[in-house]
Design an enzyme around this catalytic site. Structure first.
Site, mmCIF file in Angstrom:
data_model
loop_
_atom_site.group_PDB
_atom_site.id
_atom_site.type_symbol
_atom_site.label_atom_id
_atom_site.label_comp_id
_atom_site.label_asym_id
_atom_site.label_seq_id
_atom_site.Cartn_x
_atom_site.Cartn_y
_atom_site.Cartn_z
ATOM 1 N N ASN A 9 0.638 -0.958 -0.273
ATOM 2 C CA ASN A 9 0.053 0.095 -0.376
ATOM 3 C C ASN A 9 1.087 1.280 0.137
ATOM 4 O OD1 ASN A 9 -2.001 1.860 0.675
ATOM 5 N ND2 ASN A 9 -2.104 1.073 2.591
ATOM 6 N N TRP A 10 0.720 1.800 -1.580
ATOM 7 C CA TRP A 10 1.689 2.768 -1.585
ATOM 8 C C TRP A 10 0.910 4.309 -0.839
ATOM 9 C CZ3 TRP A 10 3.717 2.937 -7.496
ATOM 10 C CH2 TRP A 10 4.835 1.310 -7.584
ATOM 11 N N LYS A 11 -0.164 4.021 -0.694
ATOM 12 C CA LYS A 11 -0.255 5.820 0.475
ATOM 13 C C LYS A 11 -0.424 6.678 -0.568
ATOM 14 C CE LYS A 11 -0.043 3.437 4.596
ATOM 15 N NZ LYS A 11 0.168 3.695 5.956
ATOM 16 N N HIS A 97 -9.530 0.558 4.849
ATOM 17 C CA HIS A 97 -8.392 1.350 5.673
ATOM 18 C C HIS A 97 -8.654 1.829 6.554
ATOM 19 C CE1 HIS A 97 -3.878 2.519 6.437
ATOM 20 N NE2 HIS A 97 -4.058 1.322 5.836
ATOM 21 N N GLU A 99 -6.767 4.933 8.324
ATOM 22 C CA GLU A 99 -6.587 5.502 7.800
ATOM 23 C C GLU A 99 -7.551 6.384 7.306
ATOM 24 O OE1 GLU A 99 -2.971 5.724 5.283
ATOM 25 O OE2 GLU A 99 -2.098 5.506 7.697
ATOM 26 N N GLU A 169 -4.973 -5.571 10.621
ATOM 27 C CA GLU A 169 -3.954 -4.307 11.000
ATOM 28 C C GLU A 169 -4.621 -3.270 12.134
ATOM 29 O OE1 GLU A 169 -2.506 -3.117 6.662
ATOM 30 O OE2 GLU A 169 -4.033 -1.465 7.175
ATOM 31 N N GLY A 175 2.026 1.899 10.969
ATOM 32 C CA GLY A 175 2.974 3.133 11.019
ATOM 33 C C GLY A 175 3.114 3.773 11.707
ATOM 34 N N SER A 215 3.368 -2.622 10.260
ATOM 35 C CA SER A 215 4.946 -2.565 10.542
ATOM 36 C C SER A 215 5.701 -3.697 10.411
ATOM 37 C CB SER A 215 5.206 -1.381 11.705
ATOM 38 O OG SER A 215 4.923 -0.643 12.312
ATOM 39 N N GLY A 236 2.922 -0.849 4.412
ATOM 40 C CA GLY A 236 2.739 0.075 3.707
ATOM 41 C C GLY A 236 4.020 1.089 2.785
ATOM 42 N N GLY A 237 4.864 1.432 5.049
ATOM 43 C CA GLY A 237 5.841 2.217 4.603
ATOM 44 C C GLY A 237 7.064 0.869 3.887
HETATM 45 C C1 PEP Z 1 -0.961 0.408 6.165
HETATM 46 O O1 PEP Z 1 -1.279 1.141 6.379
HETATM 47 O O2 PEP Z 1 -1.693 -0.691 5.709
HETATM 48 C C2 PEP Z 1 0.436 -0.441 6.700
HETATM 49 C C3 PEP Z 1 0.923 -1.952 7.036
HETATM 50 O O3 PEP Z 1 1.278 0.529 7.202
HETATM 51 P P1 PEP Z 1 2.890 0.623 7.620
HETATM 52 O O4 PEP Z 1 3.359 -0.781 6.702
HETATM 53 O O5 PEP Z 1 3.475 1.149 7.141
HETATM 54 O O6 PEP Z 1 3.190 0.321 9.044
#
Ligand code: PEP
Length: 254
Positions: A9-11, A97, A99, A169, A175, A215, A236-237
């Site tokens: 997920n590049w956001k 998600h 967010e 999640e 994050g 994470s 994500g990251g």
């Molecule tokens: C996400 O937002 O779907 C996610 C898992 O982010 P991160 O890996 O950065 O915690």
């Protein structure tokens, strides 16, 4: 056998040019050293999707959107419909998600509309669920996430439910660098699978891919993915770098 999936997920990151470079790198690394048993998915921002679809080999890397509109079409300035997403050649869409739930009011009623449109347009929803820190600290995370299911995906027909991928999640892990422990992830995934079995039967539960997100990175993926009920990750990251993303994709290897 249910599918193993690692989705990035590049956001709201990367320019179109940067995103296409990243997609190229991911594609090259998957072709070179990807685990053929793992479905790799990248979910760039909307404006990158057509370009990314044309760069990747769809047999090896699938593409998804990070959202879709709750309405099929019309006077909804700035929205991107499920039909538009499908017309790019994308196969997946992330829905629910945390967010989106927190900043864009994607509540259960909105999510039900999005889920219906995504499914009607042949997209595979990656349905996200997960509890905030206060709920985890109160020890009521199972009830919280089950309620999310009851208000949304448990209202689908069995036929439609079978088309979903689920991503657990925990919000406190997204994050933050604070991953759920392997035991916490397994415990929740097993609970969710049992809730699905109760609702739709064991065969459906056993066929449903449940990804972990929060994470997840190259150093903890192996341990998380070793759990019997963890079928991959929503990343994500760490999906913004092809090397670390591929290390996660290969986290199922012994
Ligand atoms: C996400 O937002 O779907 C996610 C898992 O982010 P991160 O890996 O950065 O915690």
């Amino acid at each position: 056998m249910r599918k193993k999936i690692v989705a990035g997920n590049w956001k709201c990151n990367t320019t179109v040019q940067g995103g296409l470079e990243l997609a190229k790198d991911v594609m090259a690394k998957v072709a070179e050293s990807g685990d053929p048993e793992v479905q790799v998915v990248v979910c760039p921002p909307f404006v990158h999707i057509t370009g990314v679809v044309s760069i990747v080999d769809g047999n090896q890397v699938k593409v998804g959107a990070q959202n879709c509109a709750a309405e099929p079409k019309g006077a909804f300035t700035g929205e991107v419909s499920a039909e538009m997403v499908k017309s790019t050649g994308a196969d997946y869409v992330i829905l629910g998600h945390s967010e989106r739930r927190e900043y864009y009011a994607d509540n259960s009623a909105v999510l039900n509309k999005k889920l219906a449109l995504a499914l009607a347009n042949g997209l595979t929803p990656i349905y996200c669920c997960g509890e905030p820190l206060a709920i985890r600290e109160a020890g009521t995370q199972n009830e919280y996430v089950k309620k999310q299911f009851e208000e949304t995906i448990f209202q689908l027909s069995e036929e439609d439910f079978r088309k979903l991928v689920i991503a657990y999640e925990p919000i406190w892990a997204i994050g933050t660098g604070k991953t759920a422990s392997s035991a916490q992830a397994q415990e929740m995934h097993a609970f969710l699978r049992s809730a699905i079995a109760e609702k739709f039967g064991d065969e459906v539960a056993q066929a449903t891919s449940i990804l972990y997100g929060g994470s997840c990175n190259a150093s903890n993926a192996k341990e998380l993915f070793a759990n019997p009920d963890v079928d991959g990750g929503l990343i994500g990251g760490a999906s913004l770098d092809a090397v670390s993303f591929l290390a996660i994709v290969n986290g199922f290897r012994a």
